[in-house]
Design a protein around this motif. Structure first.
Motif, PDB file in Angstrom:
ATOM      1  N   ALA A  12       0.862  -1.179   0.000  1.00 32.42           N
ATOM      2  CA  ALA A  12       0.000   0.000   0.000  1.00 32.42           C
ATOM      3  C   ALA A  12       0.896   1.225   0.000  1.00 32.42           C
ATOM      4  N   SER A  13       0.485   2.232  -0.762  1.00 33.45           N
ATOM      5  CA  SER A  13       1.275   3.460  -0.786  1.00 33.45           C
ATOM      6  C   SER A  13       0.345   4.663  -0.951  1.00 33.45           C
ATOM      7  N   TYR A  14       0.838   5.789  -0.507  1.00 27.96           N
ATOM      8  CA  TYR A  14       0.121   7.049  -0.642  1.00 27.96           C
ATOM      9  C   TYR A  14       1.148   8.109  -0.990  1.00 27.96           C
ATOM     10  N   ASN A  15       0.790   8.970  -1.930  1.00 27.39           N
ATOM     11  CA  ASN A  15       1.698  10.022  -2.376  1.00 27.39           C
ATOM     12  C   ASN A  15       0.899  11.304  -2.549  1.00 27.39           C
ATOM     13  N   GLN A  16       1.459  12.408  -2.100  1.00 30.00           N
ATOM     14  CA  GLN A  16       0.827  13.702  -2.311  1.00 30.00           C
ATOM     15  C   GLN A  16       1.876  14.642  -2.887  1.00 30.00           C
ATOM     16  N   THR A  17       1.530  15.274  -4.008  1.00 35.09           N
ATOM     17  CA  THR A  17       2.453  16.214  -4.642  1.00 35.09           C
ATOM     18  C   THR A  17       1.742  17.540  -4.876  1.00 35.09           C
ATOM     19  N   THR A  18       2.510  18.600  -4.847  1.00 29.46           N
ATOM     20  CA  THR A  18       1.990  19.924  -5.161  1.00 29.46           C
ATOM     21  C   THR A  18       2.983  20.624  -6.088  1.00 29.46           C
ATOM     22  N   SER A  19       2.451  21.479  -6.924  1.00 30.74           N
ATOM     23  CA  SER A  19       3.315  22.303  -7.764  1.00 30.74           C
ATOM     24  C   SER A  19       2.677  23.669  -7.920  1.00 30.74           C
ATOM     25  N   ALA A  20       3.515  24.668  -8.062  1.00 29.67           N
ATOM     26  CA  ALA A  20       3.057  26.042  -8.252  1.00 29.67           C
ATOM     27  C   ALA A  20       3.781  26.602  -9.472  1.00 29.67           C
ATOM     28  N   ASP A  21       3.028  26.853 -10.533  1.00 33.17           N
ATOM     29  CA  ASP A  21       3.580  27.435 -11.754  1.00 33.17           C
ATOM     30  C   ASP A  21       3.073  28.869 -11.860  1.00 33.17           C
ATOM     31  N   ARG A  22       3.953  29.802 -12.075  1.00 37.19           N
ATOM     32  CA  ARG A  22       3.581  31.209 -12.108  1.00 37.19           C
ATOM     33  C   ARG A  22       3.783  31.797 -13.499  1.00 37.19           C
ATOM     34  N   ASP A  23       2.769  32.566 -13.939  1.00 31.18           N
ATOM     35  CA  ASP A  23       2.808  33.290 -15.210  1.00 31.18           C
ATOM     36  C   ASP A  23       3.171  32.360 -16.373  1.00 31.18           C
ATOM     37  N   VAL A  24       2.397  31.267 -16.476  1.00 30.37           N
ATOM     38  CA  VAL A  24       2.609  30.272 -17.542  1.00 30.37           C
ATOM     39  C   VAL A  24       1.413  30.302 -18.495  1.00 30.37           C
ATOM     40  N   PRO A  25       1.593  29.882 -19.741  1.00 30.79           N
ATOM     41  CA  PRO A  25       0.464  29.857 -20.674  1.00 30.79           C
ATOM     42  C   PRO A  25      -0.665  28.960 -20.163  1.00 30.79           C
ATOM     43  N   TYR A  26      -1.899  29.433 -20.299  1.00 32.22           N
ATOM     44  CA  TYR A  26      -3.063  28.663 -19.874  1.00 32.22           C
ATOM     45  C   TYR A  26      -3.098  27.302 -20.546  1.00 32.22           C
ATOM     46  N   GLU A  27      -2.835  27.269 -21.835  1.00 35.28           N
ATOM     47  CA  GLU A  27      -2.940  26.031 -22.599  1.00 35.28           C
ATOM     48  C   GLU A  27      -1.596  25.323 -22.732  1.00 35.28           C
ATOM     49  N   SER A  28      -0.778  25.360 -21.707  1.00 40.96           N
ATOM     50  CA  SER A  28       0.575  24.802 -21.777  1.00 40.96           C
ATOM     51  C   SER A  28       0.596  23.305 -22.030  1.00 40.96           C
ATOM     52  N   PHE A  29      -0.496  22.598 -21.809  1.00 45.48           N
ATOM     53  CA  PHE A  29      -0.517  21.155 -22.008  1.00 45.48           C
ATOM     54  C   PHE A  29      -0.854  20.766 -23.442  1.00 45.48           C
ATOM     55  N   SER A  30      -1.342  21.694 -24.264  1.00 45.49           N
ATOM     56  CA  SER A  30      -1.784  21.358 -25.619  1.00 45.49           C
ATOM     57  C   SER A  30      -0.690  21.477 -26.662  1.00 45.49           C
ATOM     58  N   GLY A  31       0.414  22.137 -26.350  1.00 41.10           N
ATOM     59  CA  GLY A  31       1.477  22.320 -27.321  1.00 41.10           C
ATOM     60  C   GLY A  31       1.383  23.644 -28.061  1.00 41.10           C
ATOM     61  N   VAL A  32       0.212  24.286 -28.064  1.00 35.94           N
ATOM     62  CA  VAL A  32       0.032  25.606 -28.682  1.00 35.94           C
ATOM     63  C   VAL A  32      -0.112  26.591 -27.531  1.00 35.94           C
ATOM     64  N   THR A  33       0.812  27.537 -27.430  1.00 33.54           N
ATOM     65  CA  THR A  33       0.784  28.430 -26.270  1.00 33.54           C
ATOM     66  C   THR A  33       0.576  29.881 -26.685  1.00 33.54           C
ATOM     67  N   GLY A  34       0.050  30.664 -25.739  1.00 32.38           N
ATOM     68  CA  GLY A  34      -0.069  32.095 -25.928  1.00 32.38           C
ATOM     69  C   GLY A  34      -1.430  32.589 -26.373  1.00 32.38           C
ATOM     70  N   PHE A  35      -2.277  31.741 -26.885  1.00 29.34           N
ATOM     71  CA  PHE A  35      -3.557  32.175 -27.425  1.00 29.34           C
ATOM     72  C   PHE A  35      -4.504  32.691 -26.341  1.00 29.34           C
ATOM     73  N   PHE A  36      -4.571  32.007 -25.209  1.00 36.96           N
ATOM     74  CA  PHE A  36      -5.516  32.371 -24.155  1.00 36.96           C
ATOM     75  C   PHE A  36      -4.898  33.233 -23.059  1.00 36.96           C
ATOM     76  N   GLY A  37      -3.617  33.538 -23.139  1.00 41.23           N
ATOM     77  CA  GLY A  37      -2.969  34.328 -22.099  1.00 41.23           C
ATOM     78  C   GLY A  37      -2.340  33.450 -21.038  1.00 41.23           C
ATOM     79  N   ASN A  38      -1.907  34.081 -19.963  1.00 42.68           N
ATOM     80  CA  ASN A  38      -1.173  33.374 -18.920  1.00 42.68           C
ATOM     81  C   ASN A  38      -1.967  33.255 -17.629  1.00 42.68           C
ATOM     82  N   VAL A  39      -1.547  32.296 -16.801  1.00 38.96           N
ATOM     83  CA  VAL A  39      -2.183  32.042 -15.511  1.00 38.96           C
ATOM     84  C   VAL A  39      -1.127  31.708 -14.470  1.00 38.96           C
ATOM     85  N   ASP A  40      -1.512  31.843 -13.222  1.00 38.26           N
ATOM     86  CA  ASP A  40      -0.794  31.226 -12.113  1.00 38.26           C
ATOM     87  C   ASP A  40      -1.550  29.929 -11.829  1.00 38.26           C
TER      88      ASP A  40
END
Length: 159
Positions: A12-40
């Motif tokens: 049995a295992s349990y894992n908790q992770t957190t990440s904080a990305d600042r001023d990054v493209p909203y659509e950073s996961f799609s491969g096309v960036t910059g269209f929708f602006g940036n987010v924290d």
């Protein structure tokens, strides 16, 4: 945590992770960036796994594993720069529940070694309704078989 008794093991295992990305493209996961602006973007994920294994030493054709995994992911986005809107200020939450069973037998046929994996998996993915997208569920079921065939030294075939 892992418990072993002879040919049986349970973990049995349990894992908790957190990440904080600042001023990054909203659509950073799609491969096309910059269209929708940036987010924290703040992401928090919890994952729990329960696993059972049965691997008798005298039987190479049995190496059975069955398990359950659960993950919960919360993504909080806040628009950066002009034009704050509901799309970029979207908080999203995903839950994934997965059940699986697989066997990894090893055997030889006429001097040819087979290292197989076959099994089945069921997965349920739920997304909570957010201001940028409706929620929903996605159920998936899979059956698979892979045979790694060692024909001779240095040559392996995987159909």
């Amino acid at each position: 945590m892992r418990l072993t008794e002879g040919e049986h093991s349970f973990s049995a295992s349990y894992n908790q992770t957190t990440s904080a990305d600042r001023d990054v493209p909203y659509e950073s996961f799609s491969g096309v960036t910059g269209f929708f602006g940036n987010v924290d973007r703040d992401t928090e994920r919890q994952t729990a796994i329960l696993r059972y294994n049965f691997a008798p030493i005298e039987m190479d054709f049995v190496d059975l594993e069955a398990g359950i995994t659960y993950s919960n992911e919360q993504i909080d986005s806040t628009a950066v720069g002009p034009g704050a809107d509901a799309l970029r200020n979207a908080d999203q939450q995903y839950e994934i529940l997965r059940y699986y069973a697989k066997n990894r037998p090893y055997f030889e046929t006429g001097g040819i070694a087979h290292n197989m994996v076959f099994g089945a998996e069921y997965q349920q993915r739920d997304r909570a309704t957010a201001s940028s997208a409706p929620g929903g569920s996605d159920d998936r079921f899979a059956i698979y078989a892979i045979d790694e065939i060692s024909l001779f030294a240095g040559f392996t075939l995987t159909p």
